[in-house]
Design an enzyme around this catalytic site. Structure first.
Site, PDB file in Angstrom:
ATOM      1  CB  THR A  40     -11.193  -0.612   3.819  1.00  0.00           C
ATOM      2  OG1 THR A  40     -10.151  -0.641   2.857  1.00  0.00           O
ATOM      3  CG2 THR A  40     -12.340   0.231   3.315  1.00  0.00           C
ATOM      4  CG  HIS A  43      -9.508   3.966   6.538  1.00  0.00           C
ATOM      5  ND1 HIS A  43      -8.662   4.945   6.974  1.00  0.00           N
ATOM      6  CD2 HIS A  43      -8.785   3.197   5.681  1.00  0.00           C
ATOM      7  CE1 HIS A  43      -7.469   4.781   6.411  1.00  0.00           C
ATOM      8  NE2 HIS A  43      -7.520   3.715   5.627  1.00  0.00           N
TER       9      HIS A  43
HETATM   10  P1  NAD Z   1      -1.221  -0.858   6.935  1.00  0.00           P
HETATM   11  O1  NAD Z   1      -1.677   0.533   7.155  1.00  0.00           O
HETATM   12  O2  NAD Z   1      -1.535  -1.901   7.943  1.00  0.00           O
HETATM   13  O3  NAD Z   1       0.376  -0.862   6.724  1.00  0.00           O
HETATM   14  C1  NAD Z   1       1.112   0.234   6.340  1.00  0.00           C
HETATM   15  C2  NAD Z   1       2.439   0.164   7.082  1.00  0.00           C
HETATM   16  O4  NAD Z   1       3.267   1.243   6.635  1.00  0.00           O
HETATM   17  C3  NAD Z   1       2.301   0.294   8.598  1.00  0.00           C
HETATM   18  O5  NAD Z   1       2.881  -0.843   9.244  1.00  0.00           O
HETATM   19  C4  NAD Z   1       3.041   1.581   8.903  1.00  0.00           C
HETATM   20  O6  NAD Z   1       3.720   1.543  10.154  1.00  0.00           O
HETATM   21  C5  NAD Z   1       4.011   1.631   7.731  1.00  0.00           C
HETATM   22  N1  NAD Z   1       4.647   2.962   7.559  1.00  0.00           N
HETATM   23  C6  NAD Z   1       4.207   4.174   7.960  1.00  0.00           C
HETATM   24  N2  NAD Z   1       5.118   5.123   7.677  1.00  0.00           N
HETATM   25  C7  NAD Z   1       6.160   4.496   7.088  1.00  0.00           C
HETATM   26  C8  NAD Z   1       7.415   4.949   6.573  1.00  0.00           C
HETATM   27  N3  NAD Z   1       7.769   6.241   6.596  1.00  0.00           N
HETATM   28  N4  NAD Z   1       8.238   4.018   6.033  1.00  0.00           N
HETATM   29  C9  NAD Z   1       7.892   2.716   5.983  1.00  0.00           C
HETATM   30  N5  NAD Z   1       6.719   2.239   6.464  1.00  0.00           N
HETATM   31  C10 NAD Z   1       5.863   3.119   7.007  1.00  0.00           C
HETATM   32  O7  NAD Z   1      -1.759  -1.256   5.510  1.00  0.00           O
HETATM   33  P2  NAD Z   1      -1.987  -2.639   4.685  1.00  0.00           P
HETATM   34  O8  NAD Z   1      -3.321  -3.176   5.014  1.00  0.00           O
HETATM   35  O9  NAD Z   1      -0.805  -3.538   4.760  1.00  0.00           O
HETATM   36  O10 NAD Z   1      -2.057  -1.957   3.251  1.00  0.00           O
HETATM   37  C11 NAD Z   1      -0.926  -1.307   2.716  1.00  0.00           C
HETATM   38  C12 NAD Z   1      -1.311  -0.051   1.954  1.00  0.00           C
HETATM   39  O11 NAD Z   1      -2.040  -0.405   0.780  1.00  0.00           O
HETATM   40  C13 NAD Z   1      -2.208   0.930   2.698  1.00  0.00           C
HETATM   41  O12 NAD Z   1      -1.857   2.248   2.306  1.00  0.00           O
HETATM   42  C14 NAD Z   1      -3.594   0.579   2.177  1.00  0.00           C
HETATM   43  O13 NAD Z   1      -4.484   1.689   2.286  1.00  0.00           O
HETATM   44  C15 NAD Z   1      -3.275   0.280   0.742  1.00  0.00           C
HETATM   45  N6  NAD Z   1      -4.200  -0.612   0.032  1.00  0.00           N
HETATM   46  C16 NAD Z   1      -4.339  -0.375  -1.286  1.00  0.00           C
HETATM   47  C17 NAD Z   1      -5.129  -1.215  -2.038  1.00  0.00           C
HETATM   48  C18 NAD Z   1      -5.249  -0.978  -3.507  1.00  0.00           C
HETATM   49  O14 NAD Z   1      -6.071  -1.651  -4.139  1.00  0.00           O
HETATM   50  N7  NAD Z   1      -4.450  -0.088  -4.078  1.00  0.00           N
HETATM   51  C19 NAD Z   1      -5.784  -2.299  -1.445  1.00  0.00           C
HETATM   52  C20 NAD Z   1      -5.593  -2.527  -0.076  1.00  0.00           C
HETATM   53  C21 NAD Z   1      -4.792  -1.685   0.668  1.00  0.00           C
END
Ligand code: NAD
Ligand code: ZN
Length: 339
Positions: A40, A43
């Protein structure tokens, strides 16, 4: 005090001198020792469309932290100065139906620190006493990222995964921590996909049975090697990528359980045949349970869960620009900045 402030609507973040926050009744003032960078925050740093739509500037960012209590407001009952603490970054209303039912993670009036009010990339942070989580016998640099660790724990423990075959899509920091948790609670196969080899290597270090770079390989060609017949019992979507989510649906076993943490684009197309004819359960995840997840996080670490390898970079706060650029490269796990 010094703080990282998003003060201008353009790419970047700036260290500024700002007034110290005032500690009012039922609040606790923390001298921050460590702040971790969340997706976040990136972003906000990059000032993308989501950040432009959701933030009012200027804003002190950051919500993953550890520090020491500097001052307590009147009415604070359970904490004292000098105590090492982290804290929940979601401030809930306490009065809505869900809050009163003990389901504060489902409060519809949640306010996020570092998003809707001043955050933890600062020398001092003030939060309500109820949001404090005391830390003992856990390193501050680990406690600094309890917030995303909580996302991983809440998502991973959504279903019973002991003896099950688990697919984790996305080896970001949360997927990586989830990998270690799956192992800790006794999953049979923990298969992790990503398109980034640096992160897949880290996933092996966190205990994955198998990692698959889905830009080169398909998932089901490894079923034999993994002694799997028809698909995964549990899917943990942690990429926010629609291709990854659909690959998960393709590879689930009938009656399987999916938890969705990754923030999928609103226009994600879904093959509903998989959901319906396989009888899949899908659960959306937001944040972490207050404070049952925090309890589980602490107790699992104390009983041997090791997530330390997810911490790949430690930098001094002065080097914040370098840290954000490493984060933007995605060739990292967690990055913690020391004040
Ligand atoms: P991050 O963006 O660091 O990790 C996401 C990973 O997904 C990256 O390593 C990326 O290379 C990979 N990826 C991209 N395309 C892919 C594909 N086709 N197949 C497999 N992997 C792929 O994010 P993070 O900090 O580990 O968080 C994970 C996710 O959770 C993010 O989308 C984030 O926005 C979300 N999030 C949600 C909450 C919630 O409360 N719901 C809280 C925190 C983060
Ligand atoms: Zn509420």
């Amino acid at each position: 005090m010094k703080a990282l402030v998003k003060s201008s609507d353009s790419h970047g973040i700036w260290m500024e001198d700002v007034p110290q926050p005032i500690c009012k009744a039922n609040e606790v003032k923390i001298k921050i020792t460590h702040t971790a960078i969340c997706g976040t925050d990136l972003h906000i740093y990059e000032w993308d469309e989501w950040a432009q739509r959701n933030l009012n500037l200027p804003l002190i960012i950051g919500h993953e932290f550890c520090g020491v209590i500097e001052e307590i407001g009147s009415g604070v009952t359970h904490y004292k100065t000098g105590q090492r603490v982290s804290g929940e970054g979601h401030i809930t209303c306490g009065y809505c139906r869900n809050c009163r039912a003990g389901k504060r993670h489902l409060c519809h009036k949640t306010i996020g620190i570092g998003i809707h009010r001043s955050g933890a990339f600062a020398e001092y942070l003030v939060i309500p006493e109820t949001n404090i989580w005391p830390i003992d016998n856990i390193d501050s640099e680990i406690a600094a990222f309890f917030d995303p660790f909580g996302n991983a724990v809440h998502t991973t423990l959504s279903y019973n995964i002991t003896g099950e075959d688990v697919l984790i899509t996305g080896a970001g920091p949360i997927g990586l921590m989830s990998t270690a948790i799956c192992n800790f609670v006794g999953a049979r196969n923990v298969v992790v996909t990503d398109v980034n080899d640096y992160r897949l290597k880290l996933a092996m270090k966190m205990g994955a049975t198998k990692t698959i770079n889905t830009s080169k390989d398909t998932i089901n060609e490894y079923f034999n090697e993994l002694n799997m017949v028809s698909g995964f019992d549990v899917g943990l979507e942690m990429s926010g990528n629609s291709v990854a989510f659909n690959s998960m649906l393709d590879n689930m076993y009938n009656g399987g359980n999916i938890a969705l943490l990754g923030l999928l684009p609103n226009n994600t197309k879904v093959n509903w045949d998989h959901v319906i004819f396989k009888g899949l359960n899908i659960k959306g995840i937001y944040g972490r349970e207050m404070y049952e997840t925090w309890y589980k996080m602490t107790q699992m670490l104390k009983s041997g869960l090791n997530i330390s390898k997810v911490l790949t970079h430690k930098l001094k706060i002065e080097n914040y620009n370098e840290a954000f650029e490493i984060m933007a490269s995605r060739n990292c796990g967690k990055i913690v900045l020391e004040w």
